[in-house]
Design a protein around this motif. Structure first.
Motif, short mmCIF file in Angstrom:
data_model
loop_
_atom_site.label_atom_id
_atom_site.label_comp_id
_atom_site.label_asym_id
_atom_site.label_seq_id
_atom_site.Cartn_x
_atom_site.Cartn_y
_atom_site.Cartn_z
N LYS A 177 -21.82 -1.33 -1.66
CA LYS A 177 -21.83 0.09 -2.04
C LYS A 177 -20.48 0.49 -2.64
N ARG A 178 -19.39 -0.11 -2.15
CA ARG A 178 -18.05 0.21 -2.65
C ARG A 178 -17.81 -0.35 -4.06
N LYS A 179 -18.61 -1.36 -4.43
CA LYS A 179 -18.41 -2.02 -5.71
C LYS A 179 -18.60 -1.06 -6.88
N GLY A 180 -19.59 -0.13 -6.76
CA GLY A 180 -19.83 0.86 -7.83
C GLY A 180 -18.59 1.70 -8.07
N SER A 181 -17.90 2.09 -6.99
CA SER A 181 -16.67 2.87 -7.13
C SER A 181 -15.58 2.04 -7.77
N PHE A 182 -15.56 0.73 -7.49
CA PHE A 182 -14.54 -0.12 -8.10
C PHE A 182 -14.60 -0.05 -9.62
N PHE A 183 -15.82 -0.12 -10.20
CA PHE A 183 -15.93 -0.09 -11.66
C PHE A 183 -15.42 1.23 -12.23
N ASN A 184 -15.68 2.34 -11.51
CA ASN A 184 -15.16 3.64 -11.95
C ASN A 184 -13.64 3.65 -11.95
N TRP A 185 -13.04 3.17 -10.85
CA TRP A 185 -11.58 3.21 -10.75
C TRP A 185 -10.92 2.13 -11.60
N PHE A 186 -11.64 1.07 -11.87
CA PHE A 186 -11.15 0.06 -12.81
C PHE A 186 -10.98 0.69 -14.18
N ILE A 392 -20.83 14.39 -9.61
CA ILE A 392 -22.08 14.11 -10.33
C ILE A 392 -22.99 13.18 -9.54
N VAL A 393 -22.42 12.09 -8.96
CA VAL A 393 -23.25 11.12 -8.22
C VAL A 393 -23.93 11.77 -7.01
N PRO A 394 -23.19 12.51 -6.13
CA PRO A 394 -23.87 13.14 -4.99
C PRO A 394 -24.95 14.14 -5.41
N VAL A 395 -24.68 14.92 -6.46
CA VAL A 395 -25.67 15.91 -6.92
C VAL A 395 -26.90 15.19 -7.49
N LYS A 403 -29.25 5.49 -4.90
CA LYS A 403 -27.98 5.44 -4.16
C LYS A 403 -26.77 5.71 -5.06
N SER A 404 -26.89 5.40 -6.38
CA SER A 404 -25.78 5.62 -7.32
C SER A 404 -25.95 6.90 -8.13
N GLY A 405 -26.94 7.71 -7.80
CA GLY A 405 -27.19 8.94 -8.55
C GLY A 405 -28.10 8.67 -9.74
N PHE A 406 -27.60 7.85 -10.67
CA PHE A 406 -28.39 7.41 -11.81
C PHE A 406 -28.50 5.89 -11.76
N THR A 407 -29.57 5.35 -12.32
CA THR A 407 -29.58 3.91 -12.54
C THR A 407 -28.55 3.61 -13.63
#
Length: 568
Positions: A177-186, A392-395, A403-407
């Motif tokens: 689940k944390r991996k999705g955030s990694f790409f954003n912060w990358f 955006i993701v939580p909304v 789980k990621s808001g959007f596919t």
């Protein structure tokens, strides 16, 4: 704690080659070193490339279209060479050593470029700031340096985002689940580097000198290498799985050799290794999918196969599914080319458009370099990444249940739509600018009295589109890639940037050739006040609309891969 909870289950190892400890390696313990490396490397890259079109035009004395095409072709090469680096990483060296080796080449290239802009005899001779002439040798040295950089970045680009994602265990739901955030912060770290490059370094190049302006990026690249090596003990490393191209070719050859063989209705009869592990090092097994069934013939066992297993006549289901996964990615990949063409305008025609506008801030003498406007693209990304992650993701999750808001496919589609708005903004600005030129006869003026800050909306919109499309693309190609081909698939996603650069160059060449017939100045002359740059922007708008339509069709029919089991 049970032994299976001590080590990762995705087959990663530590720097000694032992199974990677969950407690001592990976996750956000290791990621700061990777993000720091990427931030410094991108500072070096953008610090050198953001203003390159003006370096070619003002220092190497190249025509506008020549300078624009040279930047596009070089930029395209920077996104083709990742195929070389990715192949070496997946097949032989692994991502860690590929990044390390190619970073050294990168530093050599940056150092040579700095010397070509600062050392007497290597730098062009100038009679004034904007009147320089480079000899053939001086131009050659400059281009050798640039293409060394292109080779160096080829080993870093496809590996570093995948290497960061490798720090999160796919078999652990919490880490995954944390991996999705990694790409954003990358992507956020990329744009922190780009922010410094597009503001401070472009200003230094325009107002202090190109030697210092290229020297600072060279130093930043050296810091990037040191930062990367500092985290060695904390990294999780995927073992290279052997040549991916050989495995793909084996499936194709075996399928055609067995083109008359009928695929059994019961797909459990297709060939696969009996044990839990895949026959491909560093890869989980892949479950069978129904589409592209012709290639299933490669996994059908015949009487000859029982005598001796030949990989060119019999392949595992996992191997067949690797090829299917790559084929399914190609239509999605192709729709990224037009988006990359739009993105490429920031370093070429947006800069030339801004070069004709009033660069002064208010009534002061402070002058904004045209290339520095790309800072607003960077600021847009820096603004939208945390907003996307925390708002955006939580909304979106409440409405979609995902789980990621959007596919990832939905996310990329939104970005493609926003890129259309960016081109409309650029075209409308050019229409207004040319109306002012004609109304007040500003044809011979260096600057049209229209603030360069009117370009901000088009840069800001492209930044917003990047957060949706480029980050979505990074995550999508990593997740949908077979385990032992992740660097290759990251490189494949990056080649859209290369082809976008080449397509931009091709479109400029075609448009120039057609529009300059019968002695006309054409759409993109040296003096844009006599041109029709807005026609080119409208052309890209139409191509973007058609591209979005094609994307919606191929995304609707996409089949996701299905991995089976773990590697520990």
């Amino acid at each position: 704690m049970a032994e299976e909870d001590v080590y990762t289950k995705d087959g990663t190892v530590d720097y000694k080659g032992d199974p990677a400890s969950k407690k001592k390696t990976g996750t956000w313990k290791a990621c700061p070193f990777i993000l720091g490396n990427e931030c410094c490397e991108r500072l070096a890259y953008y610090g050198m490339s953001s203003n390159l079109v003006l370096f070619f035009k003002l220092r190497l004395h190249q025509h506008s279209t020549t300078a624009s095409n040279n930047v596009s072709n070089w930029g395209g090469t920077c996104y083709i060479t990742p195929l070389i680096g990715a192949f070496i990483a997946d097949a032989y060296l692994g991502r860690y050593w590929t990044i390390a080796c190619f970073s050294i080449i990168y530093v050599f290239g940056m150092t040579l470029l700095t010397l070509s802009a600062s050392v007497q005899g290597l730098k062009p001779s100038c009679t004034s700031k904007d009147n320089c002439h480079a000899t053939n040798i001086q131009s050659t040295v400059c281009f050798i340096a640039l293409y060394l950089i292109a080779l160096g970045t080829g080993g870093i680009k496809p590996c570093v985002s995948s290497y960061g994602a490798d720090q999160f265990d796919d078999a652990d739901e919490v880490e995954k689940k944390r991996k999705g955030s990694f790409f954003n912060w990358f992507y956020f770290s990329i744009n922190i580097g780009a922010l410094i490059a597009g503001s401070v370094l472009v200003y230094i190049q325009d107002n202090v000198g190109w030697g210092l302006g290229f020297g600072i990026p060279a130093a930043a690249m050296a810091i990037a290498v040191c930062t990367f090596f500092s985290g060695t003990r904390l990294y999780r490393n995927q073992k290279p799985g052997g040549s991916p191209l050989t495995r793909l070719c084996q499936v194709v050859v075996a399928s055609f050799r067995k083109y008359r063989v009928k695929v059994p209705a019961d797909k459990s009869l297709l060939y696969e290794t009996a044990d839990a592990d895949s026959s491909i090092k560093g890869s989980r097994k892949l479950d069978h999918t129904q589409d592209l069934s012709f290639f299933d013939k490669a996994a059908v066992e015949t009487q000859t196969d029982h005598i001796k297993v030949n990989p060119w006549t019999l392949c595992t289901v996992t191997q067949v599914e690797e090829l299917k996964a790559i084929i399914r990615l190609l239509p999605i990949w192709a729709t990224g080319i037009i988006f990359a063409t739009v993105y490429n305008q920031m370093s070429t025609l947006f800069v030339l458009q801004g070069y004709t506008m009033n660069p002064y801030v208010g009534n002061s003498s402070f002058k904004i370099p045209a290339a520095s406007l790309s800072i607003f693209d960077t600021l847009s990304v820096i603004f939208w990444v945390p907003i996307y992650d925390s708002v955006i993701v939580p909304v979106a999750r409440r409405f979609t249940g995902h789980k990621s808001g959007f596919t990832q496919l939905q996310r990329m589609g939104i970005g493609l739509f926003i890129s259309i708005l960016a081109m409309i903004s650029a075209a409308m600005l050019e229409v207004v600018r040319l109306k002012m030129v004609r109304r007040h006869d500003y044809y011979g003026s260096k600057y049209v009295p229209m603030s360069i800050f009117w370009q901000v909306p088009q840069y800001f919109l492209i930044g917003c589109a990047e957060v949706f499309t480029f980050i979505g693309q990074l995550e999508f190609f990593y997740e949908q890639a077979p385990d032992a081909m992740r660097s290759m698939c990251s490189a494949l996603s990056l080649t859209t940037n290369a082809l976008g650069n080449y397509l931009s160059s091709l479109l400029v060449t075609i448009v120039t050739r057609i529009s300059t017939r019968d002695g006309k100045l054409g759409w993109i002359p040296d003096n844009l006040n006599y041109g029709h740059l807005h026609y080119f922007f409208w052309l890209l708008t139409v191509l973007s609309v058609l591209n979005l339509g094609a994307y919606l069709l191929v995304a609707r029919w996409y089949t996701y891969k299905r991995a089976v089991g773990t590697l520990r």
